[in-house]
Design an enzyme around this catalytic site. Structure first.
Site, mmCIF file in Angstrom:
data_model
loop_
_atom_site.group_PDB
_atom_site.id
_atom_site.type_symbol
_atom_site.label_atom_id
_atom_site.label_comp_id
_atom_site.label_asym_id
_atom_site.label_seq_id
_atom_site.Cartn_x
_atom_site.Cartn_y
_atom_site.Cartn_z
ATOM 1 N N LYS A 378 12.717 34.835 16.687
ATOM 2 C CA LYS A 378 13.422 35.466 15.567
ATOM 3 C C LYS A 378 12.909 35.005 14.210
ATOM 4 O O LYS A 378 13.661 34.993 13.228
ATOM 5 C CB LYS A 378 14.933 35.223 15.682
ATOM 6 C CG LYS A 378 15.566 35.758 16.948
ATOM 7 C CD LYS A 378 17.057 35.473 16.973
ATOM 8 C CE LYS A 378 17.702 36.084 18.216
ATOM 9 N NZ LYS A 378 17.322 35.408 19.441
ATOM 10 N N ASP A 454 17.725 42.651 21.677
ATOM 11 C CA ASP A 454 18.214 41.790 20.606
ATOM 12 C C ASP A 454 17.594 42.254 19.293
ATOM 13 O O ASP A 454 16.388 42.077 19.078
ATOM 14 C CB ASP A 454 17.818 40.336 20.891
ATOM 15 C CG ASP A 454 18.468 39.355 19.919
ATOM 16 O OD1 ASP A 454 18.911 39.794 18.837
ATOM 17 O OD2 ASP A 454 18.515 38.160 20.231
#
Length: 572
Positions: A378, A454
């Site tokens: 991320k 995600d």
């Protein structure tokens, strides 16, 4: 192994809730028994202890006398029955309370009294039917809400508003996820003074997200899903679902799909398939850290590390270990295959196994965190751009000259020149890291949301370099996208929710591939790359033809008067 946990302390909890004098007591499970529950508990505890002691003495006597165990007397049969019955009772009344105390982790849970319709059956029977919206206080004024809401629900909402009942225990205590969301929503309405009427509550399966997708739900957000396609990729036709609120995005991607299909389709190749996790550990000296680095990177030790790592999962298989040092800190980047799952939990368990194993040979190793950001998850990082993470995919197509002219409304030379000046040189001037593209993130985000991925992993998954070349004496266009870190899965997480599961099913990659584990996830990654290829082709064509502003002004401008809606949404 003592692994450090750097976590924020739990929030302060209010004082236990006390009922006013003379208030009616809510029903509890023990009310169904002929004796007070404390006396019943003592009786069954005594029966359990006496029967267990008796059977243990008889067992010892049979061993000494060489009597077969299957030869039992009537007294022993009775004692066995009493032991089993008392054990079932104790597990039912003490075990469930113990588990709930761990889940809630608060002292006031004992004073949380649930309505009689759900308290006595929440541990053993299905939850009651969801209450209608009016009962959850979603419409009308506060007075109207109080009139329509049952007395026990009103008491719960009041406790949440006062801070005496933690909002996060509602699902556990009520045993009804829909009802818990409605009561939490009503408490939020009273605390904030906002109606939040535009946020829907009904029509969603809240039990499907319990403990895995979202906590403290009060509703769900609606996103439109458009379909781009067919995308002709590797000889198959895919209709690509895209969840977005941006106008022209689906239409533009659809135009790119048309150009690709009319030119014979696109092809893709998966260069690598490996998820990563990188714990960080500290040693007293840099020399000791270097010794662990040498041990982990020694090929002679890889088989042993693989056995330790792989025992955590049927699908997780260790591929490589790469180490980096910063002083006496060592960062260990583990890469492994994860089947059809995205695989973060899978690889984390395997890494923990290895850390436990290493602790015996390196007792001075102090594990600081299971993730040391060398993964890198991320976050935009050069290590993912160079080494790859998840699925590394290249997708390409040759677009014929007449298709460029008729469908894309431009020409090959203009596209090639634009790509060099914009995507390559312009991104270099900006100091881009993996951002040598027009808008890969647009397509990746839309497909991720539609298929339950995600969304935060869009950061590294959108790293992409778009290449355009004139071929066949400058007549045709070769276009390719190289994406080294597409992180997707077809099982786990949000992929099991109804809407997202339907989108995966539309692509033909729903769930795990039993015949060839990992195939569905790899196909999904190629579809993402194929969608990016179509989106890049169409946007660059619009820019080269000067159509971007015109198309957005035509299709991405609302003529609705939003001032009234805005004023209504701000009304407390």
């Amino acid at each position: 192994m003592d692994v450090r946990r750097r976590m924020a302390p739990p929030p302060a909890v209010g004082a236990p809730h006390r009922k006013a004098a003379g208030a009616p007591r809510a029903l509890q499970a023990g009310d169904a028994l002929p004796l007070p529950i404390r006396h019943t508990n003592l009786i069954f505890s005594a029966l359990f202890a006496v029967s267990l002691a008796y059977l243990m003495r008889r067992w010892r006597a049979k061993i000494r006398s060489s009597i077969p165990f299957h030869v039992v007397s009537l007294t022993e049969i009775l004692a066995t029955f009493v032991l089993v019955a008392s054990l079932i009772y104790l597990l039912s009344f003490f075990g469930i309370a113990f588990v709930q105390s761990i889940v809630s982790s608060t002292d006031e849970d004992d004073d949380f009294l649930v309505a009689s319709s759900s308290s006595s059956s929440s541990a053993k029977a299905p939850a009651p039917a969801p209450a209608p919206p009016a009962q959850c206080g979603l419409l009308g004024s506060a007075d109207a809400v109080s009139e329509k809401m049952p007395e026990e629900d009103e008491e719960i909402v009041a406790g949440v508003v006062a801070g005496k009942i933690p909002s996060y225990v509602l699902e556990t205590k009520l045993g009804d996820c829909r009802r818990a969301a409605g009561l939490r929503r009503e408490a939020l309405r009273r605390i904030t003074g906002r109606q939040i009427e535009g946020l829907p509550l009904d029509g969603f399966d809240y039990a499907s997200i319990l403990g895995q997708c979202c906590e403290l739900p009060v509703g769900y957000v609606q996103l439109p899903v458009g379909i781009a396609g067919p995308l002709l990729l590797d000889g198959q036709r895919f209709y690509v679902p895209m969840a977005t609120t941006e106008g022209c995005l689906v239409a533009s991607t659809n135009r790119g799909c048309k150009a690709i299909a009319e030119s014979g389709g696109a092809s893709s190749v998966v260069l690598r398939d490996a998820m990563t996790r990188a714990p960080v550990a500290r040693f007293p000296t840099a020399r000791q850290a270097a010794q662990l680095k040498a041990f982990l990177e020694d090929p002679a030790n890889f088989d042993t590390l693989s056995v330790v790592f792989n025992r955590s999962s049927r699908f997780g298989r260790l591929q490589t270990v790469q180490c980096a040092m910063a002083g006496r800190n060592i960062y260990m980047r583990f890469s492994c295959s994860t089947g059809d799952a995205m695989g973060m939990n899978m690889i984390s368990k395997g890494v923990q196994n290895v850390l436990d194993y290493l602790q015996d040979d390196f007792p001075d190793m102090d594990v600081i965190s299971i993730s040391g950001n060398f993964c890198s998850d991320k976050k935009s990082a050069a290590v993912n751009w160079i080494e790859g993470r998840g699925k590394s995919v290249v997708c390409e197509a040759v677009i014929k000259e007449e298709i460029v002219r008729k469908v894309l409304k431009t020409n090959v030379q203009s596209l090639v020149e634009l790509n060099v000046i914009k995507n390559l040189a312009g991104s270099a001037v900006a100091g881009a890291l993996g951002g040598f593209n027009a808008h890969a993130s647009n397509i990746v985000s839309a497909i991720f949301i539609a298929t339950g991925q995600d969304p935060a992993q869009n950061v590294e998954s959108s790293q992409c370099i778009t290449m355009l070349e004139a071929i066949n004496d400058g007549r045709d266009l070769h276009i390719s996208v190289t994406m080294p870190s597409i992180e997707v899965g077809t099982v786990g997480g949000g992929t099991q929710l109804a809407s997202q599961s339907a989108c995966l099913d539309l692509l033909g990659v729903k769930g795990a591939n039993r015949e060839s584990p990992g195939t569905n996830a790899r196909i999904l990654a190629t579809v993402v790359a194929g969608g990016v290829l179509a989106g890049e082709l169409s946007l660059l064509s619009a820019l080269a033809a000067g159509q971007l502003v015109k198309s957005h002004m035509k299709y991405n401008r609302s003529s609705r008067d939003m001032s009234k809606a805005a004023s209504l949404s701000l009304t407390p």
